[in-house]
Write a protein that holds these residues in place. Structure first.
Motif, mmCIF file in Angstrom:
data_model
loop_
_atom_site.group_PDB
_atom_site.id
_atom_site.type_symbol
_atom_site.label_atom_id
_atom_site.label_comp_id
_atom_site.label_asym_id
_atom_site.label_seq_id
_atom_site.Cartn_x
_atom_site.Cartn_y
_atom_site.Cartn_z
ATOM 1 N N THR A 115 -1.664 -1.629 4.007
ATOM 2 C CA THR A 115 -0.289 -1.717 3.493
ATOM 3 C C THR A 115 0.032 -0.476 2.654
ATOM 4 O O THR A 115 -0.875 0.247 2.217
ATOM 5 N N GLY A 116 1.324 -0.305 2.384
ATOM 6 C CA GLY A 116 1.738 0.796 1.520
ATOM 7 C C GLY A 116 1.163 0.636 0.115
ATOM 8 O O GLY A 116 0.762 1.614 -0.521
ATOM 9 N N SER A 117 1.114 -0.604 -0.372
ATOM 10 C CA SER A 117 0.562 -0.849 -1.712
ATOM 11 C C SER A 117 -0.896 -0.421 -1.774
ATOM 12 O O SER A 117 -1.327 0.239 -2.729
ATOM 13 N N ASN A 120 -1.161 3.381 -1.868
ATOM 14 C CA ASN A 120 -0.896 3.960 -3.190
ATOM 15 C C ASN A 120 -1.987 3.617 -4.184
ATOM 16 O O ASN A 120 -2.324 4.414 -5.071
ATOM 17 N N PHE A 143 9.646 2.163 -6.775
ATOM 18 C CA PHE A 143 8.831 1.068 -6.249
ATOM 19 C C PHE A 143 7.743 1.671 -5.379
ATOM 20 O O PHE A 143 8.026 2.412 -4.438
ATOM 21 N N HIS A 144 6.484 1.357 -5.718
ATOM 22 C CA HIS A 144 5.368 1.888 -4.928
ATOM 23 C C HIS A 144 4.452 0.792 -4.404
ATOM 24 O O HIS A 144 3.490 1.090 -3.709
ATOM 25 N N GLY A 145 4.707 -0.469 -4.786
ATOM 26 C CA GLY A 145 3.897 -1.535 -4.214
ATOM 27 C C GLY A 145 3.526 -2.610 -5.210
ATOM 28 O O GLY A 145 4.029 -2.633 -6.344
ATOM 29 N N ASP A 212 8.443 8.916 -4.445
ATOM 30 C CA ASP A 212 8.984 8.584 -3.125
ATOM 31 C C ASP A 212 9.800 9.819 -2.694
ATOM 32 O O ASP A 212 10.694 10.259 -3.432
ATOM 33 N N ASP A 245 4.841 9.735 -1.840
ATOM 34 C CA ASP A 245 4.889 8.416 -1.211
ATOM 35 C C ASP A 245 5.881 8.492 -0.051
ATOM 36 O O ASP A 245 7.094 8.596 -0.246
ATOM 37 N N VAL A 247 6.047 6.143 2.336
ATOM 38 C CA VAL A 247 6.135 4.814 2.963
ATOM 39 C C VAL A 247 7.550 4.568 3.490
ATOM 40 O O VAL A 247 7.743 3.978 4.548
ATOM 41 N N GLN A 248 8.564 5.033 2.763
ATOM 42 C CA GLN A 248 9.950 4.881 3.226
ATOM 43 C C GLN A 248 10.421 6.084 4.037
ATOM 44 O O GLN A 248 11.107 5.930 5.034
ATOM 45 N N LYS A 275 4.530 1.241 6.490
ATOM 46 C CA LYS A 275 5.704 0.680 7.179
ATOM 47 C C LYS A 275 5.737 0.990 8.684
ATOM 48 O O LYS A 275 5.150 0.269 9.459
HETATM 49 C C1 LIG Z 1 8.215 3.692 -1.344
HETATM 50 C C2 LIG Z 1 7.339 2.499 -1.101
HETATM 51 N N1 LIG Z 1 6.018 2.592 -1.358
HETATM 52 C C3 LIG Z 1 5.187 1.561 -1.154
HETATM 53 C C4 LIG Z 1 5.641 0.345 -0.691
HETATM 54 C C5 LIG Z 1 4.705 -0.806 -0.521
HETATM 55 O O1 LIG Z 1 4.451 -1.060 0.825
HETATM 56 P P1 LIG Z 1 3.863 -2.480 1.278
HETATM 57 O O2 LIG Z 1 4.943 -3.496 1.133
HETATM 58 O O3 LIG Z 1 3.450 -2.233 2.727
HETATM 59 O O4 LIG Z 1 2.685 -2.771 0.423
HETATM 60 C C6 LIG Z 1 7.000 0.206 -0.377
HETATM 61 C C7 LIG Z 1 7.513 -1.073 0.168
HETATM 62 O O5 LIG Z 1 8.677 -1.317 0.332
HETATM 63 C C8 LIG Z 1 7.865 1.300 -0.608
HETATM 64 O O6 LIG Z 1 9.180 1.199 -0.365
#
Ligand SMILES: Cc1ncc(COP(=O)(O)O)c(C=O)c1O
Length: 433
Positions: A115-117, A120, A143-145, A212, A245, A247-248, A275
Motif C-alpha cells: 500500500t501507499g502507507s 511511506n 496525507f501520506h497514509g 506529494d 510521494d 501515490v497520487q 494506487k
Molecule cells: C499522497 C498519498 N500518499 C499515500 C497514500 C496512502 O495510500 P494507501 O491508502 O494505499 O495506504 C495516499 C492515499 O490516498 C495518498 O493520497
C-alpha cells in the motif's frame, strides 16, 4: 442511516445495515448516497440497474476498470504460482528493470510493499536510519497514509489523529499567499529553513521532507514549478533526505511525465508510489538512491509477505504493457489539456470559481463565496458534486476547507469521456456557477 439512503432499494439498505453491524471502526462511503457497482470498463462504472456512471474520480484502476489485459495477466499467474520475494522470480526482475527505466538513473533500487502507507512507512524508516535524525517536514494538510508512523505526519487526518512531536508543517506552494516582496521559491525555502531550526531547537535532527508531488490533499498545487530545488538544497544542507510521494501524482496522472517530481527538475532521494501501480491490485513501490538505502539493506532486512508476490507483479507488469501499447501518457496530456481549457472557458465569468489548478488528468476547481475574498464555499462545492452524481458523473473534493472540486479520472479517460464530462458539467454550472 441518512434520509437519502432510505430512498435506495431495500436490498442496498440491507447491505448498508449489515455493513454497519459488521465492519470495524471508521469506514466511510465515497458518496453520501452510496452506489453499488457491479461491473466497469474504461472510465465507466455500471450499477445493478445497468446505469452507466462516468468515473472522473477513481484513478486506482488507472488503465481502466476491469482492463482485459490486466485481468488476463492476473488470472494466468494466479492459476500458475504466486511466490513471494524470498524466491527468485524472473517476472519480478524484469518488472523492476522496466519500472526503474522510467526514473532518472540515480534512482536504481526498488522495494515492493502493498500500500501507499506501507511505502511511506518504509521510506521514512530508511530516511531515519540513513540520517540518524527523526525530524519530518510535511505540508499543512498533507496525507501520506495510515500506519501509526505515517499518520503522525498526515495532518489531513484531523485532530483525532495526533501529529508527532518530531513533525513540522509548512504551507503548500500556493503562490497567492506569497507577498509581493518574495518569490515562491524563497517563501518555500524560508519555511523549510524555519522548520529545520525549530526541529533542532527541540532536539530533533532532520530525517526527511516528504511532499506529494501535486500537493493534492492541500488543494492541488501544480504550478508554478521550479521551487523544489531550493527546498531540497535546504533539506540536504541539514542532512535530511527528500521523499517524493507519487501515490497520487505518479503513473502519468499529471500527463507531462510519468512522475510528478520531474516537473521540478529535482531528483528525489526516495520516491514512493502505489494506487494505480497494479490497477487496483495491492502493490506499491519505493525507489531509492542506493547510497540512501544500501546500509539499511545490509543491517536491517526487509520482507513483506504480500508485497511483490508473482500475481501482484503480473498485474503491475500488465499495467506497464498498457502504458506502452496505448501511449497512455500522451493521451492524458491531450485529454487533460482539452478538459482544462474547456472548464476554464465554461467558468470564465463565474463569481464562484477562485481558480482552476492541476495538470493532465488531476484537476482542481476552487469554489468560493466571492471571487474577491476567496472565502471557501464548501456547501456549493458539495452541491455541485451531488448534481453531477445525479447526472451520473463522479468527482470528489479536496483541500483543507473541502472547497476544491477534485477531478481525477483514471488515465483511461478518453476524448468521448471528456465530452460527456463537459456536457454534464455545463448543465450543472449553469445554475451553480
Ligand atoms: C499522497 C498519498 N500518499 C499515500 C497514500 C496512502 O495510500 P494507501 O491508502 O494505499 O495506504 C495516499 C492515499 O490516498 C495518498 O493520497
Amino acid at each position: 442511516m441518512n434520509d437519502g439512503i432510505r430512498t435506495q432499494p431495500e436490498r442496498l439498505q440491507s447491505i448498508i445495515r449489515r455493513r454497519d453491524t459488521l465492519l470495524g471502526p471508521g469506514y466511510q462511503f465515497s458518496e453520501t448516497i452510496p452506489l453499488e457497482f457491479v461491473s466497469g470498463f474504461g472510465a465507466h462504472l455500471i450499477d445493478r440497474e445497468g446505469n452507466d456512471y462516468l468515473d472522473a474520480y477513481n484513478n486506482v484502476q488507472g488503465v481502466g476498470h476491469a482492463h482485459k489485459h490486466v485481468a488476463n495477466a492476473v488470472s494466468r499467474q494466479i492459476a500458475a504460482v504466486n511466490t513471494d520475494t524470498r524466491y527468485p522470480q524472473e517476472l519480478l526482475v524484469d518488472y523492476a528493470e522496466r519500472l526503474l527505466a522510467t526514473f532518472p538513473a540515480a534512482l536504481s533500487k526498488l522495494s515492493f510493499p502493498c500500500t501507499g502507507s506501507e511505502a511511506n512507512d518504509l521510506a521514512v524508516r530508511v530516511a531515519r536510519f540513513r540520517t540518524g535524525g527523526e525530524g519530518i517536514i510535511a505540508t499543512r494538510w498533507a496525507f501520506h497514509g495510515r500506519t501509526r508512523e505515517v499518520a503522525s505526519f498526515s495532518p489531513m487526518l484531523g485532530a483525532g489523529s495526533p501529529l508527532g512531536p518530531n513533525v513540522r508543517l509548512i504551507a503548500a506552494p500556493d503562490p497567492r499567499i506569497v507577498g509581493s516582496d518574495c518569490s515562491l521559491e524563497d517563501y518555500m525555502r524560508n519555511q523549510v529553513r524555519s522548520a529545520i531550526e525549530d526541529l533542532e531547537r527541540h532536539g530533533y535532527r532532520l530525517a526527511a521532507l516528504i511532499a506529494d508531488s501535486a500537493f493534492t490533499s492541500d488543494g492541488i498545487f501544480t504550478h508554478p514549478v521550479g521551487f523544489m530545488k531550493a527546498v531540497v538544497d535546504e533539506v540536504h544542507a541539514a542532512g535530511g533526505v527528500y521523499i517524493a510521494d507519487e501515490v497520487q501524482s505518479g503513473f502519468a496522472q499529471l500527463g507531462d511525465s510519468m512522475w510528478g517530481f520531474s516537473r521540478h527538475e529535482v531528483v528525489p532521494d526516495i520516491v514512493t508510489m502505489g494506487k494505480a501501480m497494479g490497477n487496483g491490485f495491492p502493490i506499491s513501490g519505493v525507489a531509492f538512491r542506493p547510497e540512501v538505502s544500501d546500509e539499511f539493506g545490509q543491517k536491517v532486512s526487509y520482507f513483506n509477505t504480500l508485497g511483490g508476490r508473482s500475481v501482484s507483479i503480473a498485474a503491475a507488469s500488465a499495467v506497464l504493457d498498457v502504458f506502452e501499447e496505448e501511449n497512455v501518457r500522451e493521451r492524458v496530456l491531450t485529454n487533460g489539456t482539452a478538459l482544462r481549457a474547456e472548464l476554464e472557458a465554461l467558468t470564465r465569468n463565474s463569481p464562484y470559481v477562485g481558480e482552476i489548478r492541476g495538470s493532465g488528468l488531476y484537476l482542481g476547481m476552487e469554489i468560493v463565496k466571492d471571487i474577491k475574498t476567496l472565502e471557501p464555499d464548501s456547501t456549493r462545492t458539495e452541491a455541485i458534486i451531488k448534481d453531477l452524481r445525479d447526472r451520473r458523473v463522479l468527482i470528489s473534493r479536496t483541500g483543507p476547507a473541502g472547497n476544491v472540486l477534485k477531478i481525477r479520472p483514471p488515465v483511461a479517460f478518453n476524448a468521448a469521456d471528456v465530452s460527456r464530462f463537459l456536457e454534464t458539467f455545463a448543465v450543472v454550472a449553469k445554475h451553480r456557477l
